[in-house]
Design an enzyme around this catalytic site. Structure first.
Site: not given
Ligand code: UT7
Length: 315
Positions: A113, A242, A272
């Protein structure tokens, strides 16, 4: 010395949408639980015939068009991804071929990520050392392809997509600083095992422990970034984080004494998307005229590794 400046952005989301209501039919979960614990209402899911490089291509071509440059003027391609098309070649090489770029260095970065921040950091160093002048950085992930849809503990989180930026050498800032970190000792809290080792090759996550470490770590990266640039919290115009969990976004905004109206939030619609989430959010912030030229933007991410990082940029 040159700065590197983001001159254009582009993004892509697959057309297929997986809603919380769809998940209710497959898992012991509810729209209420997912919404209140994560902020997610839906995510986009890659098509059967689609690959990460296809999503990367769609995002990249939009960024190239917006930058009004010839694709062959790109002298470095970096793709941040955890879900490459193949073990090799890199997705960056496949993307280069799809874009019809004859030759330039091209490689992938794997920091899950945090991948986009890592990739931006590397691109910035290349430009600052005069090793490249025009860089394509893409964050692209098909997290649905490594998700176990019988594991309600994390299947509700992930989505697919891609975001791209074109960076150019510039006399004006630009990327002001990037900060990247990793601590491999946390591997067991968030990883994809090898099937030969654990009979599964999908995401394995101890969500609540990852959550706590993420919030504390992102607190520290905010301080590190502000200190490195001699800035106050109030100097930051936008947080482009993020998109892992709305509660993590809220905690970072609180740390910055910032209202949520200064945070670009896409998690409700994208879920996500790992390395894609920041460039997707940045593109949305710019396209919706929220983020304006000369504003100060803090981007931050935390993910598997553990890896984490931030970038402070002026558009
Ligand atoms: O982006 C990379 C880094 N990743 C992250 O930052 C993810 C961070 N973690 C999270 O976002 C959250 O930890 C989750 C959303 C994954 C989980 O939320 P949580 O508030 O930490 O829940 P929990 O895992 O502590 O579970 C609380 C309860 C448990 O039930 P009991 O034991 O209290 O009866 C779980 O079994 O919620 C239950 N639960 C669910 N219930 C309905 C867990 N997942 C679900 C679900 N639907 N999908």
């Amino acid at each position: 010395m040159s700065f590197s400046k983001i001159i254009a952005t582009g993004s892509y989301l697959p057309s297929s949408i997986l809603t919380n209501q769809d998940l209710e039919k497959r898992l012991d979960t509810s729209d209420d639980w997912i919404t209140s614990r994560t902020g997610i209402k839906q995510r986009h899911i890659i098509g059967d015939e689609e690959k990460t490089s296809d999503m990367a291509y769609e995002a990249a071509i939009k960024a190239i068009k917006a930058a009004k440059i010839d694709a062959n003027s790109i002298d470095l391609i970096i793709v941040a991804t955890t879900t490459p098309d193949k073990v090799f070649p890199s997705t960056a090489c496949t993307l280069q071929s799809k874009l019809g770029i004859e030759e330039c260095p091209a490689f992938d970065i794997q920091a899950v990520c945090s991948g986009f921040i890592y990739a931006l950091s590397v691109a910035d160093k290349y430009i600052k050392t005069n090793s490249a002048r025009t860089v394509l950085v893409v964050g692209a992930d098909a997290m649905s392809t490594i998700t176990d849809y019988s594991d309600r503990g994390n299947a509700i989180l992930w989505g697919d997509g891609a975001g791209a930026v074109i960076l150019k050498a510039s006399q004006e800032p630009g990327i002001l600083s990037t900060h990247i970190h990793a601590q491999g000792k946390y591997e067991d809290l968030l990883h994809v095992p090898r099937k030969s080792d654990e009979k599964k090759d999908t995401i394995d996550m101890v969500g609540n422990q990852v959550f706590k470490i993420a919030v504390n770590t992102l607190d520290r990266i905010v301080d590190e970034t502000l200190d490195a640039n001699n800035l106050k919290k109030t100097d930051i115009d936008w947080l482009v984080p993020h998109q892992a969990n709305i509660r993590i976004l809220e905690a970072t905004a609180k740390k910055l004494s910032m209202g949520m109206d200064k945070v670009i939030v896409t998690i409700d619609r994208h879920g996500n998307t790992s390395a894609a989430s920041i460039p997707l959010a940045l593109d949305e912030g710019i396209k919706t005229n929220k983020i304006l030229p000369n504003q100060l933007i803090l981007m931050e991410a935390f993910g598997g590794g553990f890896t984490w990082g931030s970038a402070l940029i002026k558009l």
